[in-house]
Design a protein around this motif. Structure first.
Motif, PDB file in Angstrom:
ATOM      1  N   LYS A  99     -39.116 -12.764 -24.879  1.00 18.50           N
ATOM      2  CA  LYS A  99     -40.540 -12.425 -24.778  1.00 18.50           C
ATOM      3  C   LYS A  99     -41.300 -13.280 -25.785  1.00 18.50           C
ATOM      4  O   LYS A  99     -40.858 -13.476 -26.908  1.00 18.50           O
ATOM      5  CB  LYS A  99     -40.724 -10.941 -25.087  1.00 18.50           C
ATOM      6  CG  LYS A  99     -42.072 -10.414 -24.795  1.00 18.50           C
ATOM      7  CD  LYS A  99     -41.946  -9.347 -23.742  1.00 18.50           C
ATOM      8  CE  LYS A  99     -43.277  -8.645 -23.604  1.00 18.50           C
ATOM      9  NZ  LYS A  99     -43.815  -8.783 -22.303  1.00 18.50           N
TER      10      LYS A  99
ATOM     11  N   GLU B 136     -44.255   1.033 -30.188  1.00 15.59           N
ATOM     12  CA  GLU B 136     -44.916  -0.265 -30.226  1.00 15.59           C
ATOM     13  C   GLU B 136     -43.983  -1.213 -30.979  1.00 15.59           C
ATOM     14  O   GLU B 136     -43.461  -0.862 -32.038  1.00 15.59           O
ATOM     15  CB  GLU B 136     -46.255  -0.178 -30.959  1.00 15.59           C
ATOM     16  CG  GLU B 136     -46.953  -1.532 -31.011  1.00 15.59           C
ATOM     17  CD  GLU B 136     -48.238  -1.487 -31.792  1.00 15.59           C
ATOM     18  OE1 GLU B 136     -49.306  -1.376 -31.165  1.00 15.59           O
ATOM     19  OE2 GLU B 136     -48.170  -1.560 -33.035  1.00 15.59           O
TER      20      GLU B 136
ATOM     21  N   THR C  69     -45.697  -5.443 -27.801  1.00 16.21           N
ATOM     22  CA  THR C  69     -45.581  -4.702 -26.560  1.00 16.21           C
ATOM     23  C   THR C  69     -45.219  -3.264 -26.896  1.00 16.21           C
ATOM     24  O   THR C  69     -44.974  -2.922 -28.056  1.00 16.21           O
ATOM     25  CB  THR C  69     -44.551  -5.326 -25.599  1.00 16.21           C
ATOM     26  OG1 THR C  69     -44.745  -4.780 -24.298  1.00 16.21           O
ATOM     27  CG2 THR C  69     -43.125  -5.097 -26.052  1.00 16.21           C
ATOM     28  N   ASP C  70     -45.212  -2.425 -25.900  1.00 12.06           N
ATOM     29  CA  ASP C  70     -44.827  -1.024 -26.052  1.00 12.06           C
ATOM     30  C   ASP C  70     -43.597  -0.784 -25.192  1.00 12.06           C
ATOM     31  O   ASP C  70     -43.589  -1.138 -24.009  1.00 12.06           O
ATOM     32  CB  ASP C  70     -45.950  -0.088 -25.586  1.00 12.06           C
ATOM     33  CG  ASP C  70     -47.152  -0.166 -26.507  1.00 12.06           C
ATOM     34  OD1 ASP C  70     -47.047   0.328 -27.632  1.00 12.06           O
ATOM     35  OD2 ASP C  70     -48.182  -0.722 -26.093  1.00 12.06           O
TER      36      ASP C  70
ATOM     37  N   SER D  87     -45.955  -5.671 -15.645  1.00 10.51           N
ATOM     38  CA  SER D  87     -46.731  -5.347 -14.444  1.00 10.51           C
ATOM     39  C   SER D  87     -46.061  -4.261 -13.609  1.00 10.51           C
ATOM     40  O   SER D  87     -46.737  -3.464 -12.975  1.00 10.51           O
ATOM     41  CB  SER D  87     -46.965  -6.606 -13.603  1.00 10.51           C
ATOM     42  OG  SER D  87     -45.731  -7.185 -13.254  1.00 10.51           O
TER      43      SER D  87
ATOM     44  N   LYS E  17     -48.532 -11.256 -30.863  1.00 13.15           N
ATOM     45  CA  LYS E  17     -48.431 -10.384 -29.693  1.00 13.15           C
ATOM     46  C   LYS E  17     -47.423  -9.272 -29.933  1.00 13.15           C
ATOM     47  O   LYS E  17     -46.535  -9.373 -30.769  1.00 13.15           O
ATOM     48  CB  LYS E  17     -48.044 -11.192 -28.460  1.00 13.15           C
ATOM     49  CG  LYS E  17     -49.140 -12.150 -28.040  1.00 13.15           C
ATOM     50  CD  LYS E  17     -48.757 -12.883 -26.793  1.00 13.15           C
ATOM     51  CE  LYS E  17     -49.884 -13.854 -26.416  1.00 13.15           C
ATOM     52  NZ  LYS E  17     -49.554 -14.613 -25.226  1.00 13.15           N
TER      53      LYS E  17
ATOM     54  N   ASP F  73     -46.484   4.074 -33.379  1.00 15.94           N
ATOM     55  CA  ASP F  73     -47.381   2.918 -33.463  1.00 15.94           C
ATOM     56  C   ASP F  73     -47.682   2.747 -34.942  1.00 15.94           C
ATOM     57  O   ASP F  73     -48.622   3.330 -35.471  1.00 15.94           O
ATOM     58  CB  ASP F  73     -48.647   3.182 -32.646  1.00 15.94           C
ATOM     59  CG  ASP F  73     -49.613   2.007 -32.666  1.00 15.94           C
ATOM     60  OD1 ASP F  73     -49.413   1.066 -33.464  1.00 15.94           O
ATOM     61  OD2 ASP F  73     -50.581   2.036 -31.897  1.00 15.94           O
TER      62      ASP F  73
ATOM     63  N   ASP G 239     -40.478  -1.926 -20.562  1.00 15.92           N
ATOM     64  CA  ASP G 239     -41.623  -2.556 -21.216  1.00 15.92           C
ATOM     65  C   ASP G 239     -42.878  -1.982 -20.563  1.00 15.92           C
ATOM     66  O   ASP G 239     -43.188  -2.302 -19.411  1.00 15.92           O
ATOM     67  CB  ASP G 239     -41.548  -4.070 -21.058  1.00 15.92           C
ATOM     68  CG  ASP G 239     -42.639  -4.796 -21.823  1.00 15.92           C
ATOM     69  OD1 ASP G 239     -43.661  -4.172 -22.195  1.00 15.92           O
ATOM     70  OD2 ASP G 239     -42.475  -6.007 -22.051  1.00 15.92           O
ATOM     71  N   CYS G 240     -43.586  -1.138 -21.277  1.00 20.09           N
ATOM     72  CA  CYS G 240     -44.758  -0.443 -20.718  1.00 20.09           C
ATOM     73  C   CYS G 240     -45.902  -1.395 -20.379  1.00 20.09           C
ATOM     74  O   CYS G 240     -46.790  -1.036 -19.620  1.00 20.09           O
ATOM     75  CB  CYS G 240     -45.253   0.624 -21.692  1.00 20.09           C
ATOM     76  SG  CYS G 240     -44.036   1.900 -22.038  1.00 20.09           S
ATOM     77  N   ARG G 241     -45.888  -2.599 -20.931  1.00 22.20           N
ATOM     78  CA  ARG G 241     -46.947  -3.567 -20.651  1.00 22.20           C
ATOM     79  C   ARG G 241     -46.587  -4.522 -19.520  1.00 22.20           C
ATOM     80  O   ARG G 241     -47.381  -5.378 -19.161  1.00 22.20           O
ATOM     81  CB  ARG G 241     -47.297  -4.336 -21.913  1.00 22.20           C
ATOM     82  CG  ARG G 241     -47.951  -3.437 -22.955  1.00 22.20           C
ATOM     83  CD  ARG G 241     -48.310  -4.218 -24.195  1.00 22.20           C
ATOM     84  NE  ARG G 241     -48.998  -3.358 -25.126  1.00 22.20           N
ATOM     85  CZ  ARG G 241     -50.328  -3.329 -25.264  1.00 22.20           C
ATOM     86  NH1 ARG G 241     -51.091  -4.119 -24.549  1.00 22.20           N
ATOM     87  NH2 ARG G 241     -50.870  -2.517 -26.136  1.00 22.20           N
TER      88      ARG G 241
END
Length: 142
Positions: A128, A78, A136-137, A111, A134, A52, A107-109
């Motif tokens: 994306k 990240e 994502t992780d 759903s 924005k 990160d 994609d950890c973010r």
């Protein structure tokens, strides 16, 4: 250029400037080491890398290619395209390194994150919506 660590009075607000001339509130100069250098110093197996770095993903991946080439360490990364650009990195280069050294991603973010073959990573990242800063992780598996 020479990165400039900048100290914030907020937790998690510290960052590294790309040398764009902005005046920091306070700076400290610290030695910089690549992931490959740190891994060599440790000399023991690494089970996971959590990255990160506030947009310095391309630089971190570039400095980890010996470790990445071993294809044994998963990464939690990240991914912040606007930050990569601001830090003087290349989004395309970062995507290329990810596609070169990993076999699948999640994609950890999302759903319901699923592992997806790495060949789809570039298209996924492009599709994306990373506008307005924005990020994502990603979980990246060798």
């Amino acid at each position: 250029g020479r990165p400039i660590p900048t100290v914030s009075n907020k937790s998690g607000g510290h960052f590294v400037q790309a040398g764009d001339g902005a005046q920091p509130t306070a700076t400290i100069h610290v030695p910089m080491k690549t992931v490959d250098h740190i891994a060599a110093e440790l000399g023991s197996p690494i089970a996971l890398i959590k990255c990160d770095t506030q947009g310095h993903e391309d630089h971190i991946l570039t400095g980890a290619q010996d470790l990445l080439a071993q294809r044994i360490v998963p990464w939690h990364l990240e991914f912040w395209p606007i930050g990569i650009d601001r830090a003087g990195g290349s989004i395309g280069h970062a995507i290329g390194l990810i596609q070169k050294y990993f076999s699948c991603f999640a994609d950890c973010r999302a759903s319901a994150p699923d592992l997806v073959p790495i060949e789809a990573f570039g298209r996924y990242a492009e599709a994306k919506n990373f506008s307005n800063g924005k990020f994502t992780d990603f979980l990246l598996r060798p």
